[in-house]
Structure formats: C-alpha cells, structure tokens
Design a protein around this motif. Structure first.
Motif, PDB file in Angstrom:
ATOM      1  N   GLU A 133      73.553 -26.757 145.674  1.00  0.00           N
ATOM      2  CA  GLU A 133      72.936 -26.197 146.488  1.00  0.00           C
ATOM      3  C   GLU A 133      71.518 -27.071 147.235  1.00  0.00           C
ATOM      4  N   GLN A 134      72.076 -28.652 146.766  1.00  0.00           N
ATOM      5  CA  GLN A 134      71.078 -29.275 147.325  1.00  0.00           C
ATOM      6  C   GLN A 134      71.990 -29.900 149.101  1.00  0.00           C
ATOM      7  N   PRO A 158      81.950 -22.424 143.434  1.00  0.00           N
ATOM      8  CA  PRO A 158      81.411 -21.120 144.099  1.00  0.00           C
ATOM      9  C   PRO A 158      79.321 -20.973 143.541  1.00  0.00           C
ATOM     10  N   GLY A 159      79.243 -20.584 142.710  1.00  0.00           N
ATOM     11  CA  GLY A 159      78.173 -20.713 142.376  1.00  0.00           C
ATOM     12  C   GLY A 159      76.669 -21.307 142.003  1.00  0.00           C
ATOM     13  N   ASN A 160      77.176 -22.689 142.179  1.00  0.00           N
ATOM     14  CA  ASN A 160      76.280 -23.830 142.251  1.00  0.00           C
ATOM     15  C   ASN A 160      75.148 -23.262 143.406  1.00  0.00           C
ATOM     16  N   ALA A 161      75.921 -22.947 144.418  1.00  0.00           N
ATOM     17  CA  ALA A 161      75.261 -22.848 145.876  1.00  0.00           C
ATOM     18  C   ALA A 161      74.273 -21.568 146.665  1.00  0.00           C
ATOM     19  N   VAL A 162      74.276 -20.994 145.371  1.00  0.00           N
ATOM     20  CA  VAL A 162      73.462 -19.522 145.480  1.00  0.00           C
ATOM     21  C   VAL A 162      71.929 -19.207 145.797  1.00  0.00           C
ATOM     22  N   GLU A 166      73.487 -19.584 149.283  1.00  0.00           N
ATOM     23  CA  GLU A 166      75.124 -18.873 150.386  1.00  0.00           C
ATOM     24  C   GLU A 166      75.565 -18.007 149.382  1.00  0.00           C
ATOM     25  N   ARG A 167      75.879 -17.151 150.393  1.00  0.00           N
ATOM     26  CA  ARG A 167      77.634 -16.746 149.548  1.00  0.00           C
ATOM     27  C   ARG A 167      78.849 -17.027 148.997  1.00  0.00           C
ATOM     28  N   PRO A 168      78.729 -16.539 147.791  1.00  0.00           N
ATOM     29  CA  PRO A 168      80.390 -17.554 147.481  1.00  0.00           C
ATOM     30  C   PRO A 168      81.432 -17.326 147.511  1.00  0.00           C
ATOM     31  N   ALA A 169      81.414 -16.411 148.316  1.00  0.00           N
ATOM     32  CA  ALA A 169      83.009 -16.171 149.759  1.00  0.00           C
ATOM     33  C   ALA A 169      82.716 -16.652 150.304  1.00  0.00           C
ATOM     34  N   ASP A 170      81.603 -17.908 150.760  1.00  0.00           N
ATOM     35  CA  ASP A 170      81.700 -18.051 152.128  1.00  0.00           C
ATOM     36  C   ASP A 170      81.972 -19.266 152.097  1.00  0.00           C
ATOM     37  N   VAL A 171      81.160 -19.977 150.653  1.00  0.00           N
ATOM     38  CA  VAL A 171      82.304 -21.262 149.924  1.00  0.00           C
ATOM     39  C   VAL A 171      83.016 -21.734 149.887  1.00  0.00           C
ATOM     40  N   GLY A 206      85.153 -12.489 134.338  1.00  0.00           N
ATOM     41  CA  GLY A 206      85.275 -11.106 134.807  1.00  0.00           C
ATOM     42  C   GLY A 206      84.352 -10.588 133.885  1.00  0.00           C
ATOM     43  N   GLU A 207      83.506 -10.663 133.949  1.00  0.00           N
ATOM     44  CA  GLU A 207      82.043  -9.408 133.729  1.00  0.00           C
ATOM     45  C   GLU A 207      80.436 -10.266 134.557  1.00  0.00           C
ATOM     46  N   GLY A 208      81.396 -11.028 135.740  1.00  0.00           N
ATOM     47  CA  GLY A 208      79.523 -11.094 136.520  1.00  0.00           C
ATOM     48  C   GLY A 208      80.150 -11.087 137.843  1.00  0.00           C
ATOM     49  N   LEU A 209      80.408 -12.419 138.585  1.00  0.00           N
ATOM     50  CA  LEU A 209      80.225 -12.180 140.230  1.00  0.00           C
ATOM     51  C   LEU A 209      81.329 -12.885 141.009  1.00  0.00           C
TER      52      LEU A 209
END
Length: 267
Positions: A133-134, A158-162, A166-171, A206-209
């Motif tokens: 995210e920084q 991809p989770g770091n930039a949330v 930022e959307r993970p799919a975009d990352v 598998g249990e998250g986003l």
C-alpha cells in the motif's frame, strides 16, 4: 515450484510462544509438508550471518531438498548488494524487496536500482519488488519498466494494496507481465462489533476474497517458472497453543489447495 515463507511461521517463531521455532525447525517442517522452496523473508538474523553460517544454512536446505529464496525491505544499492551476496551464498535465485518511499523516494529508488541491477543480472539472481500500500501499483510498474533490467520484476501479493483502496483483481492485471515471485495468502473483511467499521485480515486459502484461480491464470507461474510462496495473515487466536495449531492448519491447508490445483490443471 511450491514454497513456504517464514511468514507462515510468524507466531510459532515469535516471543509470544514458550519455545520460539528456529530457522532450521521451519525448514524441516516446510520440507515435511512437501515444499520445494523456502523463502526466508524479513528474518532479521539473516543479514548478520557470516559465510560459515550461510554455508551451514544452505547445506541444511540441500539435505532437506529445499531451494532457498530470501526477502528484505529497501532498495538502497549497498543494501541490495549485501542481499545479493546472501542470495549467492544460499544458492537463492530470487530476492524479494519493497520500495519504502518514506526512506527512498521513487526517483531515488530508480537510480539506486539502476546501480544495483547489473550485478544481479550478471549473477543470475532476480530482484522482485512487492506490491503493497505504500507505493501505488501503477508507480511500481512504471519503476520496474523504466529501470528496464531483465533481472528486475515484481512480487505479486494482491491483498497488500487493499489498504490503498486498490482492488486485488486490478493489481493482478497491472503486474502480471512483470511477476517473478508470487505470494499466496487469502484475506477477508469482517465487521467490527456493533457494526462499527471493518477488520481486514487473513483467511484460510479459498475461504476469503482472493481469486486464486484467476491470479494463476493471469500470471501462469508454472509455465513461467515462478515460485508460489505460502504466507498468512493469521490473527492471534487468544493463546499460544491455539494460535500455533491454527498456523499449522492454515499452512497444511494452503499446501493441499495448491497441490490440488496443480493436479487439476495436469489432469
């Protein structure tokens, strides 16, 4: 190849448990779970190891059938040279790092990377800068492209930039072509008590986003020889024994998920 990071042993190696795990214990456990790679990431003692200690660590990994990778933070040229030395001593083909704009603004980071990358390329070691995210993902991609070294790429997580909205799919889409290292951890939002805000934290794979299937379809790690390294954002579970048990369960589960995905793609 499938791997496990020291971040999958965050709690078991911490001072919050009665007997913190050592690095050799982590390597042995990872090998027992079927890992092919072990990433020693943000592990402070690593930088201070002398040649004999690094040789001993590499010998242990060789005996366990593990290839090593290393991780640090920062892109100052002198620091990157030290981690290139460590990587070469350990037989590691990848060094993960992170641009920290508060310490090294992007313009300075660009020049530092230009100074460091010829030695990485000559050694056959890749430097992979992590998404987080920084630094906006667009800025990270631009930095990698302008330095323009075959040894420089991205560690995709991809989770770091949330945290920067930022959307993970975009990352994933923005970085896929430059990925040289893949961190695999799931994540999810949960409501705070009283429905006042959210907590964004880890989840079992598998249990998250995390859309793992879409991520590997975009990156093609197996076809491109990119390691998939298991990490966790496991919250403390109230006591040491429960947390250590959960950490082990999440690691076993993640490894099983990755192996199952590979079996399905080869069927």
């Amino acid at each position: 190849m499938l791997g496990i990071s020291t971040y999958a042993y965050l709690w078991r190696a911490s001072d919050r448990v009665p007997e913190p795990w050592t690095l050799p214990q982590m390597l042995a456990d990872a090998a027992s779970l079927g890992a092919e790679v072990f990433e020693i990431c943000d592990h402070a003692p690593l930088e201070g190891m002398d040649a004999a200690q690094l040789h001993e660590l590499r010998s242990l990994a060789d005996d366990l059938g593990l290839r090593l990778a290393v991780g640090t933070r920062g892109v100052r040229a002198a620091h990157l040279r030290r981690f290139l030395e460590i990587a070469e001593a350990l037989g590691a083909g990848t060094v993960r790092s992170m641009v920290q704009p508060a310490d090294t603004p992007v313009d300075v980071a660009r020049e530092q990377l230009r100074a460091a990358m010829p030695a990485y390329a000559a050694a056959g070691v890749e430097l992979a800068l992590e998404t987080y995210e920084q630094l906006p993902t667009t800025a990270l991609v631009e930095l990698v492209e302008t330095v323009d070294s075959p040894a420089l790429g991205i560690t995709l997580d991809p989770g770091n930039a949330v945290a920067a909205l930022e959307r993970p799919a975009d990352v994933v889409a923005a970085t896929a072509a430059h990925v040289k290292n893949l961190h695999v951890k799931d994540f999810a939002f949960t409501r705070e008590p009283g429905w006042v805000g959210f907590t964004f934290s880890g989840a079992r794979l598998g249990e998250g986003l995390l859309d793992y299937a879409a991520m590997v379809a975009a990156v093609a790690p197996e076809e491109r020889g990119i390691d998939q390294i298991i990490e966790h954002w496991l919250p403390w579970q109230g006591d040491a024994e429960t947390t250590a048990t959960a950490e082990h369960d999440w690691t076993v589960h993640s490894m099983d998920c990755l192996k199952s995905h590979l079996r399905r793609t080869h069927a």
